[in-house]
Write a protein that holds these residues in place. Structure first.
Motif, PDB file in Angstrom:
ATOM      1  N   ASP A  17       0.798  -1.229   0.000  1.00 13.16           N
ATOM      2  CA  ASP A  17       0.000   0.000   0.000  1.00 13.16           C
ATOM      3  C   ASP A  17       0.828   1.275   0.000  1.00 13.16           C
ATOM      4  O   ASP A  17       0.357   2.339   0.383  1.00 13.16           O
ATOM      5  N   GLY A  18       2.081   1.190  -0.427  1.00  8.39           N
ATOM      6  CA  GLY A  18       2.888   2.403  -0.518  1.00  8.39           C
ATOM      7  C   GLY A  18       4.345   2.166  -0.162  1.00  8.39           C
ATOM      8  O   GLY A  18       4.715   1.113   0.360  1.00  8.39           O
ATOM      9  N   ASP A  19       5.161   3.161  -0.447  1.00  6.29           N
ATOM     10  CA  ASP A  19       6.594   3.050  -0.165  1.00  6.29           C
ATOM     11  C   ASP A  19       6.859   3.125   1.335  1.00  6.29           C
ATOM     12  O   ASP A  19       6.156   3.826   2.069  1.00  6.29           O
ATOM     13  N   ILE A  20       7.904   2.402   1.767  1.00  3.95           N
ATOM     14  CA  ILE A  20       8.264   2.451   3.190  1.00  3.95           C
ATOM     15  C   ILE A  20       9.639   3.060   3.416  1.00  3.95           C
ATOM     16  O   ILE A  20      10.003   3.370   4.564  1.00  3.95           O
ATOM     17  N   GLY A  21      10.428   3.234   2.380  1.00  6.73           N
ATOM     18  CA  GLY A  21      11.744   3.833   2.564  1.00  6.73           C
ATOM     19  C   GLY A  21      12.724   3.375   1.509  1.00  6.73           C
ATOM     20  O   GLY A  21      12.335   2.980   0.402  1.00  6.73           O
ATOM     21  N   THR A  22      14.010   3.417   1.849  1.00  5.95           N
ATOM     22  CA  THR A  22      15.065   3.034   0.910  1.00  5.95           C
ATOM     23  C   THR A  22      16.041   2.078   1.597  1.00  5.95           C
ATOM     24  O   THR A  22      16.202   2.087   2.827  1.00  5.95           O
ATOM     25  N   VAL A  23      16.711   1.262   0.777  1.00  2.50           N
ATOM     26  CA  VAL A  23      17.688   0.308   1.308  1.00  2.50           C
ATOM     27  C   VAL A  23      18.929   1.071   1.773  1.00  2.50           C
ATOM     28  O   VAL A  23      19.542   1.816   1.005  1.00  2.50           O
ATOM     29  N   ASP A  24      19.279   0.849   3.039  1.00  6.07           N
ATOM     30  CA  ASP A  24      20.432   1.526   3.626  1.00  6.07           C
ATOM     31  C   ASP A  24      21.632   0.596   3.727  1.00  6.07           C
ATOM     32  O   ASP A  24      22.763   0.991   3.450  1.00  6.07           O
ATOM     33  N   GLN A  25      21.390  -0.640   4.145  1.00  3.22           N
ATOM     34  CA  GLN A  25      22.454  -1.622   4.286  1.00  3.22           C
ATOM     35  C   GLN A  25      21.920  -3.005   3.914  1.00  3.22           C
ATOM     36  O   GLN A  25      20.707  -3.209   3.816  1.00  3.22           O
ATOM     37  N   VAL A  26      22.852  -3.939   3.748  1.00  4.53           N
ATOM     38  CA  VAL A  26      22.502  -5.331   3.487  1.00  4.53           C
ATOM     39  C   VAL A  26      23.251  -6.194   4.487  1.00  4.53           C
ATOM     40  O   VAL A  26      24.475  -6.081   4.620  1.00  4.53           O
ATOM     41  N   TYR A  27      22.519  -7.030   5.229  1.00  5.56           N
ATOM     42  CA  TYR A  27      23.133  -7.931   6.199  1.00  5.56           C
ATOM     43  C   TYR A  27      23.241  -9.327   5.594  1.00  5.56           C
ATOM     44  O   TYR A  27      22.264  -9.848   5.044  1.00  5.56           O
ATOM     45  N   PHE A  28      24.420  -9.914   5.724  1.00  9.55           N
ATOM     46  CA  PHE A  28      24.632 -11.266   5.204  1.00  9.55           C
ATOM     47  C   PHE A  28      25.133 -12.187   6.302  1.00  9.55           C
ATOM     48  O   PHE A  28      25.629 -11.747   7.333  1.00  9.55           O
ATOM     49  N   ASP A  29      24.980 -13.459   6.041  1.00 12.63           N
ATOM     50  CA  ASP A  29      25.362 -14.532   6.954  1.00 12.63           C
ATOM     51  C   ASP A  29      26.718 -15.061   6.492  1.00 12.63           C
ATOM     52  O   ASP A  29      26.832 -15.591   5.384  1.00 12.63           O
ATOM     53  N   ASP A  30      27.749 -14.924   7.318  1.00 10.58           N
ATOM     54  CA  ASP A  30      29.088 -15.309   6.886  1.00 10.58           C
ATOM     55  C   ASP A  30      29.351 -16.804   7.005  1.00 10.58           C
ATOM     56  O   ASP A  30      30.425 -17.274   6.653  1.00 10.58           O
ATOM     57  N   GLU A  31      28.365 -17.576   7.480  1.00 12.99           N
ATOM     58  CA  GLU A  31      28.490 -19.028   7.492  1.00 12.99           C
ATOM     59  C   GLU A  31      27.931 -19.628   6.200  1.00 12.99           C
ATOM     60  O   GLU A  31      28.577 -20.448   5.557  1.00 12.99           O
ATOM     61  N   ALA A  32      26.730 -19.203   5.826  1.00 15.33           N
ATOM     62  CA  ALA A  32      26.081 -19.753   4.633  1.00 15.33           C
ATOM     63  C   ALA A  32      26.247 -18.855   3.406  1.00 15.33           C
ATOM     64  O   ALA A  32      25.883 -19.248   2.305  1.00 15.33           O
ATOM     65  N   TRP A  33      26.773 -17.625   3.601  1.00 14.21           N
ATOM     66  CA  TRP A  33      26.919 -16.660   2.519  1.00 14.21           C
ATOM     67  C   TRP A  33      25.581 -16.408   1.828  1.00 14.21           C
ATOM     68  O   TRP A  33      25.401 -16.640   0.639  1.00 14.21           O
ATOM     69  N   ALA A  34      24.647 -15.934   2.628  1.00 16.30           N
ATOM     70  CA  ALA A  34      23.317 -15.593   2.125  1.00 16.30           C
ATOM     71  C   ALA A  34      22.943 -14.196   2.604  1.00 16.30           C
ATOM     72  O   ALA A  34      23.335 -13.782   3.699  1.00 16.30           O
TER      73      ALA A  34
END
Length: 273
Positions: A17-34
């Protein structure tokens, strides 16, 4: 499709139902690389709060218009738990977030996303509120606060790469698969340590470890092999032919040749039969 994590930064995140914001960072898992979460800066409508958005919530991304489309409402995002982006995300933070959306835990299963290879989630399978706590989410699933494996790609960008026989460059970016939300490659810039150096790709599963204190990423490859590696040009889309050539150069098996469906459409078909 393989894309650069850099492409996600600044993308508009749009709820039903509308925009919520913008991507600021990306968190990844350093065990599974996801890629486990997008950190979204909500702006004025939520007093500049930052919220975690799981790939479970993402319907699709639109590279052409730089929009990430969610299957959530603005109210669901507004009611979600807050996070402190100045500290690593703990398992307890994840438990609270997954509980809020009634999503399954990705840990504890044999695949990248628990029991599945992709963050596929069918809301029709969810019981009406109050929803039960998803399986594997509970006190027994909460790690020690020191056992943290979620980090921002921004933080790791710039880390030194150490081969078995010394430093060879630094991390300059990440390449992810926008179906599985798996990090397939780390971009390595060797120009700071090698005369006539270049930018190359190393598959995530060739990384032996990440030392957060020393700010280094290690691999069991040699400096010479990395120096001779096929060059990476970030202005050109990554095709399978390049991936095959890269893996053949190192004598490694490609992730695509492992058992299981090769694409999300095949995965959906396999689970429907």
């Amino acid at each position: 499709m393989l894309r650069s994590i850099k492409d996600l930064h600044g993308c508009t995140v749009s709820a039903i139902d509308g925009d919520i914001g913008t991507v600021d960072q990306v968190y990844f898992d350093d065990e599974a690389w996801a890629v486990r979460y997008l950190v979204v800066k909500t702006g004025h409508w939520l007093n500049e709060r930052r919220v975690l958005i799981s790939p479970y919530s993402i319907k699709h991304t639109d590279p052409g218009s730089n929009v990430v489309h969610l299957s959530l409402t603005q109210q669901a995002v507004k009611d979600s738990p807050g996070i402190d982006t100045h500290r690593p995300v703990s398992r307890q933070n994840e438990v609270e977030c997954l509980r809020h959306y009634n999503y399954p835990a990705y840990w504890g299963g044999p695949n990248l996303w628990g029991m599945g290879a992709y963050p596929r989630f069918d809301p029709a399978d969810v019981a009406p509120d109050p929803a039960p706590v998803p399986p594997q989410i509970g006190p027994q699933a909460v790690r020690s606060p020191d056992d943290v494996h979620l980090r921002s790609t921004d933080e790791v960008t710039g880390y030194r790469l150490d081969a078995v026989d010394g430093g060879i460059g630094h991390v300059s970016g990440f390449i992810y698969d926008d179906e599985a939300w798996a990090i397939r490659y780390l971009c390595i810039d060797t120009r700071s340590l090698l005369h006539g150096g270049k930018e190359i790709l190393l598959a995530a599963h060739w990384i032996a470890g990440v030392d957060w204190l020393a700010k280094t990423v290690t691999t069991e490859l040699t400096r010479d092999s990395i120096r001779r590696s096929p060059v990476y040009d970030d202005s050109v889309p990554i095709h399978r032919s390049y991936e095959v050539a890269l893996h053949e150069f190192y004598g490694k098996q490609g992730y695509w040749s492992q058992a299981g469906p090769a694409s999300l459409s095949e995965y959906v078909q396999s689970t429907a039969t």
